[in-house]
Design an enzyme around this catalytic site. Structure first.
Site, PDB file in Angstrom:
ATOM      1  N   GLU A 150       0.670  -1.137   0.475  1.00  0.00           N
ATOM      2  CA  GLU A 150      -0.119  -0.212   0.464  1.00  0.00           C
ATOM      3  C   GLU A 150       0.679   1.103  -0.485  1.00  0.00           C
ATOM      4  OE1 GLU A 150      -0.836  -3.141   1.867  1.00  0.00           O
ATOM      5  OE2 GLU A 150      -2.505  -3.217   1.635  1.00  0.00           O
TER       6      GLU A 150
ATOM      7  N   PHE B 253     -12.028  -7.558  13.884  1.00  0.00           N
ATOM      8  CA  PHE B 253     -10.907  -7.393  12.737  1.00  0.00           C
ATOM      9  C   PHE B 253     -10.367  -6.521  12.358  1.00  0.00           C
ATOM     10  CE2 PHE B 253      -9.581  -9.815   9.200  1.00  0.00           C
ATOM     11  CZ  PHE B 253      -8.176  -9.902   9.332  1.00  0.00           C
ATOM     12  N   GLN B 254      -9.045  -6.184  12.041  1.00  0.00           N
ATOM     13  CA  GLN B 254      -8.234  -5.682  11.406  1.00  0.00           C
ATOM     14  C   GLN B 254      -8.592  -4.503  11.316  1.00  0.00           C
ATOM     15  OE1 GLN B 254      -8.307  -6.904   7.022  1.00  0.00           O
ATOM     16  NE2 GLN B 254      -5.793  -7.869   7.612  1.00  0.00           N
TER      17      GLN B 254
ATOM     18  N   LYS C 119     -17.065  -0.645   6.300  1.00  0.00           N
ATOM     19  CA  LYS C 119     -17.409  -1.495   5.273  1.00  0.00           C
ATOM     20  C   LYS C 119     -19.324  -2.144   4.704  1.00  0.00           C
ATOM     21  CE  LYS C 119     -17.449  -6.628   3.613  1.00  0.00           C
ATOM     22  NZ  LYS C 119     -16.450  -7.369   3.912  1.00  0.00           N
TER      23      LYS C 119
ATOM     24  N   MET D  74      24.987   8.843   1.957  1.00  0.00           N
ATOM     25  CA  MET D  74      24.308  10.700   2.759  1.00  0.00           C
ATOM     26  C   MET D  74      24.402  10.365   3.975  1.00  0.00           C
ATOM     27  SD  MET D  74      23.303  13.379   1.952  1.00  0.00           S
ATOM     28  CE  MET D  74      22.294  14.312   0.426  1.00  0.00           C
TER      29      MET D  74
HETATM   30  C1  FAD Z   1      18.104  14.592   1.670  1.00  0.00           C
HETATM   31  C2  FAD Z   1      17.533  16.321   1.651  1.00  0.00           C
HETATM   32  C3  FAD Z   1      18.638  17.073   1.114  1.00  0.00           C
HETATM   33  C4  FAD Z   1      17.278  18.597   1.006  1.00  0.00           C
HETATM   34  N1  FAD Z   1      19.531  19.776   0.190  1.00  0.00           N
HETATM   35  C5  FAD Z   1      17.793  20.734   0.115  1.00  0.00           C
HETATM   36  C6  FAD Z   1      19.037  21.974  -0.397  1.00  0.00           C
HETATM   37  O1  FAD Z   1      19.794  22.001  -0.513  1.00  0.00           O
HETATM   38  N2  FAD Z   1      17.716  22.693  -0.634  1.00  0.00           N
HETATM   39  C7  FAD Z   1      16.748  22.519  -0.873  1.00  0.00           C
HETATM   40  O2  FAD Z   1      16.119  24.380  -1.692  1.00  0.00           O
HETATM   41  N3  FAD Z   1      15.747  21.473   0.368  1.00  0.00           N
HETATM   42  C8  FAD Z   1      16.657  20.041   0.042  1.00  0.00           C
HETATM   43  N4  FAD Z   1      15.413  19.401   0.651  1.00  0.00           N
HETATM   44  C9  FAD Z   1      13.831  20.055   0.926  1.00  0.00           C
HETATM   45  C10 FAD Z   1      13.806  20.206   1.349  1.00  0.00           C
HETATM   46  O3  FAD Z   1      13.681  19.111   2.906  1.00  0.00           O
HETATM   47  C11 FAD Z   1      12.653  21.341   1.587  1.00  0.00           C
HETATM   48  O4  FAD Z   1      11.519  19.829   1.105  1.00  0.00           O
HETATM   49  C12 FAD Z   1      12.576  22.316   0.749  1.00  0.00           C
HETATM   50  O5  FAD Z   1      14.002  22.694   0.087  1.00  0.00           O
HETATM   51  C13 FAD Z   1      10.578  23.130   0.378  1.00  0.00           C
HETATM   52  O6  FAD Z   1      10.923  23.688  -0.472  1.00  0.00           O
HETATM   53  P1  FAD Z   1       9.933  24.930  -0.944  1.00  0.00           P
HETATM   54  O7  FAD Z   1      10.021  25.833   0.299  1.00  0.00           O
HETATM   55  O8  FAD Z   1       9.745  24.915  -2.013  1.00  0.00           O
HETATM   56  O9  FAD Z   1       8.735  24.500  -0.070  1.00  0.00           O
HETATM   57  P2  FAD Z   1       7.400  22.932  -1.037  1.00  0.00           P
HETATM   58  O10 FAD Z   1       6.946  22.454   0.476  1.00  0.00           O
HETATM   59  O11 FAD Z   1       7.201  23.062  -2.071  1.00  0.00           O
HETATM   60  O12 FAD Z   1       5.350  24.352   0.255  1.00  0.00           O
HETATM   61  C14 FAD Z   1       4.978  24.826  -0.980  1.00  0.00           C
HETATM   62  C15 FAD Z   1       5.405  26.799  -0.387  1.00  0.00           C
HETATM   63  O13 FAD Z   1       4.054  26.786  -1.813  1.00  0.00           O
HETATM   64  C16 FAD Z   1       3.209  27.106  -1.227  1.00  0.00           C
HETATM   65  N5  FAD Z   1       2.227  26.885  -2.001  1.00  0.00           N
HETATM   66  C17 FAD Z   1       2.049  26.324  -2.953  1.00  0.00           C
HETATM   67  N6  FAD Z   1       0.792  26.381  -3.768  1.00  0.00           N
HETATM   68  C18 FAD Z   1       0.887  27.590  -3.610  1.00  0.00           C
HETATM   69  C19 FAD Z   1       0.187  28.255  -4.837  1.00  0.00           C
HETATM   70  N7  FAD Z   1      -0.660  28.367  -5.817  1.00  0.00           N
HETATM   71  N8  FAD Z   1       0.137  30.006  -4.995  1.00  0.00           N
HETATM   72  C20 FAD Z   1       1.528  30.326  -3.638  1.00  0.00           C
HETATM   73  N9  FAD Z   1       2.033  29.760  -3.155  1.00  0.00           N
HETATM   74  C21 FAD Z   1       1.613  28.018  -3.335  1.00  0.00           C
HETATM   75  C22 FAD Z   1       2.927  26.249   0.235  1.00  0.00           C
HETATM   76  O14 FAD Z   1       1.931  26.749   1.140  1.00  0.00           O
HETATM   77  C23 FAD Z   1       3.883  26.272   0.750  1.00  0.00           C
HETATM   78  O15 FAD Z   1       4.552  27.170   1.638  1.00  0.00           O
HETATM   79  C24 FAD Z   1      16.355  18.282   0.904  1.00  0.00           C
HETATM   80  C25 FAD Z   1      15.635  16.940   1.095  1.00  0.00           C
HETATM   81  C26 FAD Z   1      16.649  15.921   0.960  1.00  0.00           C
HETATM   82  C27 FAD Z   1      15.899  14.938   1.354  1.00  0.00           C
HETATM   83  C1  TPP Z   2      12.713   5.289   4.730  1.00  0.00           C
HETATM   84  C2  TPP Z   2      14.090   6.637   5.225  1.00  0.00           C
HETATM   85  N1  TPP Z   2      15.005   5.971   6.442  1.00  0.00           N
HETATM   86  C3  TPP Z   2      16.085   6.487   6.626  1.00  0.00           C
HETATM   87  C4  TPP Z   2      16.039   7.439   5.764  1.00  0.00           C
HETATM   88  C5  TPP Z   2      16.920   8.359   6.270  1.00  0.00           C
HETATM   89  N2  TPP Z   2      18.708   8.008   4.947  1.00  0.00           N
HETATM   90  C6  TPP Z   2      18.356   9.343   4.265  1.00  0.00           C
HETATM   91  S1  TPP Z   2      19.331   9.334   2.907  1.00  0.00           S
HETATM   92  C7  TPP Z   2      20.017   7.350   3.288  1.00  0.00           C
HETATM   93  C8  TPP Z   2      20.454   6.920   3.295  1.00  0.00           C
HETATM   94  C9  TPP Z   2      20.246   6.038   1.584  1.00  0.00           C
HETATM   95  O1  TPP Z   2      21.097   6.116   0.997  1.00  0.00           O
HETATM   96  P1  TPP Z   2      20.906   5.601  -0.838  1.00  0.00           P
HETATM   97  O2  TPP Z   2      19.312   4.908  -1.234  1.00  0.00           O
HETATM   98  O3  TPP Z   2      22.002   3.952  -0.950  1.00  0.00           O
HETATM   99  O4  TPP Z   2      21.717   6.545  -1.770  1.00  0.00           O
HETATM  100  P2  TPP Z   2      22.703   7.379  -1.455  1.00  0.00           P
HETATM  101  O5  TPP Z   2      22.985   8.505  -0.620  1.00  0.00           O
HETATM  102  O6  TPP Z   2      23.905   6.265  -1.310  1.00  0.00           O
HETATM  103  O7  TPP Z   2      23.064   7.588  -2.813  1.00  0.00           O
HETATM  104  C10 TPP Z   2      18.773   7.388   4.472  1.00  0.00           C
HETATM  105  C11 TPP Z   2      19.242   6.100   5.238  1.00  0.00           C
HETATM  106  C12 TPP Z   2      15.023   7.856   4.696  1.00  0.00           C
HETATM  107  N3  TPP Z   2      15.250   9.325   4.268  1.00  0.00           N
HETATM  108  N4  TPP Z   2      13.984   7.342   4.423  1.00  0.00           N
END
Ligand code: FAD
Ligand code: TPP
Ligand code: MG
Lengths: 576, 163
Positions: A50, A112-113, A162, A479
């Protein structure tokens, strides 16, 4: 028309124009499955878990702008869907999730469930409903679609006991054309006076910066953002969620900002005097240390959600409204204004930005005999002419894709930013491919992420959704390994994947094509061979350098100007 | 700063838990929360007392407004308002203490609403500070239990929270 509850559910989806329903059956939804069996307007996609249903629906939604729809059974079916719902919630993606529930007379008896999925999902949905009366079913489903897709979008769950879908009770059916909710009236147009003040400030700026996020894509406002930015000639950066909202190959684009953003984007944030934030939410991965965020700037923020404004960073001019209409008003005011941005100041600013660009912060070792992950993404970009839909999982591979695949169009970059859900990429790619059968769909992943939803390879076969899986196999949770190298003196606690499957055989056992690529010289040919197999899902297992890190990096708690740069970038040039 | 937020919310099951869940999930304080139906059966009125910096209160009101079931809200502590709380205090009182506590209740304009040979229940309404003061004034050892309704409030003058 007289229908029973199960038929009403299916008929509502038809009337809502739902093309695909991602689901998995079970006791509480069997009446609905029986109604699905008797029609073919709504195509049901049988996932293998799911979580996959919600991610696939999510991928469909992100790539089309239409709501994604999933159907799961009660209890474990519903709890398995929670990760996907939370993923959509954090990135404001419109989903409607229908869950079966135990019959109303036994709710609350640990039947159940039985799981209180309305309670469990309450903090990670935009809204949810429990429908206890078949007469309320159609209206509730209509409300769910309305809430999910308007204002700041988000997932809505409808929990259906259900007995409510029982074939025994038939009632007259009519799908409401519209619904109104007295307590829910999302803003569209921004306040004119605020917009006027913002425009005045923008036209007086000497070192302006535009920071645009996922809201531009969610609001289908890329074209107007592009016009607006070109009209002003200002530099623009995108968040991870905003990539593609402004053309990634355009001269005015300075790359992504934030933790793994470019040197030029982060330095421009640090030095700017007016910041215009558009549909972005000042996430901590973007702001770094709040007290050092844009220390010299007056800040304007456009967002549909008032709660996004001044949540973490105080702003000077808030504008509540949809990105598109607000930017259109701004363009009109700029065009009719007698003021223009000071050309001398702007050209000095661009000169400064060019100097920062000269650092070449994304440079990596191009002569390595081991495959560099960045190289794979560069080659992927070229092999697909930058036009593919690219989904990703979470980790280093996600960041390299964001940095090296230059998205020129919105809704092409499909990734989990807010929740950072490993396992998202593959099922999302299936949802994207169903929506865009004629386009190339690539899932960039890592060897750790891909196994989290690997079972969906069966779904890809059953529905003939030929996608290309680019596995950047560095044998590490890269990472995590990177953080351990920087912050824990290279104590790689449980981040090495000592036992990995043979991905080639694994792909083959699922009925797909597998390839292993170990030399840089084979990368391009392998990609091309994979795309040649246009009707097959191909798993490309690239054995990459396990020591490579993502640069630049702003470590937690640091300001934008305090970046850790790659040893390959030309820092010396700037310091000299 | 202490704030009193009055909310009109759809009278639906689950609405209360959304408000309570919001406060726990986001780590906001709740000093008290009281809810009751209104003259319009489809609506409940909630009074929520919370505290926090201006920024936090701003987020609280925005996040509350975002809940689909919240129809309207105002921070009544930002305008002239009246606040009241109901308290019932049960005390063990015999002999001379009976007269003593009755006099005290009179001073605070309280009523004695239940009497047994050894106990009184005193009913008191007023601002929180008045109720606190009454409890202070009663001999601690005599108190069997205290029950308080939490604060409710209303704006002064012709303004009101209505649809
Ligand atoms: C491993 C990892 C590393 C990351 N590193 C970075 C990084 O280096 N840099 C980075 O930028 N992010 C990074 N992120 C992502 C970060 O965690 C956030 O998800 C991201 O920065 C949020 O983007 P955003 O501010 O554009 O907001 P979003 O989450 O896209 O939110 C959208 C915003 O716009 C508003 N909005 C929605 N629709 C409308 C509309 N029609 N008109 C006006 N407003 C609207 C919402 O209310 C909200 O405030 C990383 C994520 C991961 C998993
Ligand atoms: C469901 C979940 N569990 C744990 C994490 C924490 N986490 C972030 S990046 C990462 C490693 C990902 O490894 P891989 O898919 O091999 O990507 P790589 O960084 O090596 O490119 C982990 C464990 C996560 N983001 N999501
Ligand atoms: Mg890895």
């Amino acid at each position: 028309m007289e229908l029973n509850g199960a038929e009403i559910v299916v008929q509502c989806l038809k009337d809502e124009g739902v093309e695909y329903l991602f689901g998995y059956p079970g006791g509480a939804v069997l009446h609905i499955y029986d109604a699905l069996f008797k029609q073919d307007a709504v195509k049901h996609i049988l996932v293998r878990h799911e979580q996959g249903a919600t991610h696939a629906a999510d991928g469909y939604a992100r790539s089309t702008g239409q709501p994604g729809v999933a159907l799961v059974t009660s209890g474990p079916g519903a709890t398995n869907a929670v990760t996907g719902i939370a993923t959509a919630y954090m990135d404001s993606i419109p989903l409607v999730v229908l869950s079966g529930q135990v019959p109303t007379p036994v709710i609350g008896s640990d039947a159940f469930q039985e799981a209180d999925i309305v309670g469990i999902t309450r903090p990670c949905v935009k809204h949810n409903f429990l429908v206890k009366d078949v007469h309320k079913l159609a209206e509730t489903i209509k409300k769910a679609f309305y809430i999910a897709t308007t204002g700041r979008p988000g997932p809505v769950l409808v929990d259906i006991p259900k007995d409510v879908t029982s074939p025994a009770i038939k009632i007259p059916y009519e799908y409401p054309k519209t619904v109104t909710l007295r307590s829910y009236n999302p803003a569209v147009k921004g306040h004119r006076w605020q917009i006027r003040k913002a425009v005045d400030l923008l036209l007086e700026a000497r070192r302006p910066m535009i920071y645009a996020g996922g809201g531009v894509i969610l609001g289908n406002a890329s074209a107007v953002l592009t016009d607006f930015t070109r009209l002003l000639g200002f530099p623009i950066t995108n968040t991870l969620m905003g990539l593609g909202g402004y053309p990634g190959t355009d001269q005015q684009f300075v790359g992504m900002l934030g933790m793994h953003g470019t040197y030029e984007a982060n330095m421009a944030m640090h030095e700017c005097d007016v910041l215009l934030a558009i549909g972005a939410r000042f996430d901590d991965r973007v702001t770094g240390k709040i007290s050092e965020f844009c220390p010299r700037a007056k800040i304007i923020h456009i967002d549909v959600d008032p709660a996004s404004i001044s949540k973490t960073v105080r702003v000077d001019i808030p504008i509540v409204g949809q990105v598109g209409p607000v930017l259109e008003d701004m363009i009109e005011m700029i065009r009719s204004s007698t003021k223009v941005p000071d050309p001398k100041a702007l050209s000095d600013w661009w000169t400064q930005i060019a100097r920062w660009r000269g650092i070449d912060c994304l440079r990596y070792d191009g002569n390595s005999s081991i495959i560099k992950p960045q190289y794979v993404i560069e080659q992927l970009y070229e092999a697909t002419a930058g036009a593919a839909f690219v989904t990703s999982d979470v980790g280093q591979h996600q960041m390299w894709t964001a940095q090296f695949y230059k998205f020129d169009q919105p809704r092409r970059w499909i990734n989990s930013g807010g929740l950072g859900t490993m396992g998202f990429g593959l099922p999302a790619a299936i949802g994207v491919k169903l929506a865009h059968p004629e386009s190339e769909v690539v899932c960039v992943t890592g060897e750790a992420s891909i196994v989290m939803c690997i079972q969906e390879l069966s779904t890809a076969l059953q529905y003939m959704t030929p996608i290309k899986i680019v596995n950047l196999n560095n044998r590490y949770m890269g990472m995590v390994r990177q953080w351990q190298e920087f912050n824990y003196e290279s104590r790689y606690s449980h981040s090495y994947l000592a036992t990995l499957p043979d991905f080639v055989k694994l792909a083959e056992s699922f009925g797909h094509v597998g390839m292993r690529i170990e030399k840089p010289s084979e990368v391009r040919a392998a990609l091309e061979a994979a795309f040649e197999l246009s009707d097959r899902t191909v798993f490309l297992d690239f054995i990459t350098d396990s020591t490579e890190n993502v640069y630049p990096m702003i470590e937690a708690g640091k300001g934008h100007h305090d970046m850790r740069l790659s040893p390959c970038s030309s820092v010396e040039r700037e310091l000299a | 700063m202490r704030h009193i937020i009055s909310i009109l919310i759809e009278n639906e099951s689950g609405a209360l838990s959304r408000v309570a869940g919001l406060f726990s999930a986001r780590g906001y304080n709740i000093e008290s929360l009281s809810v009751a139906p209104t003259e319009d059966a489809s609506l409940s009125r909630m009074t929520l007392v919370t505290s926090g910096s201006d920024e936090i209160i701003e987020q609280i009101t925005k996040q509350l407004n975002k809940l689909i079931e919240v129809v309207k809200l105002i921070d009544i502590s930002e305008s002239a308002h009246i606040e009241r709380e109901l308290m019932m205090l049960k005390a063990r009182v015999t002999g001379a203490a009976r007269e003593e506590i009755k006099r005290l209740a009179d001073i605070f304009r309280g009523n004695i609403i239940d009497v047994t040979p050894s106990t009184y229940v005193i009913e008191l309404t007023g601002e929180k500070s008045k109720l606190d003061a009454f409890i202070q004034a009663v001999d601690e050892r005599a108190i069997i239990e205290v029950v308080r309704s939490g604060t409710t409030g209303i704006l002064r003058g012709d303004k009101g929270l209505r649809l």
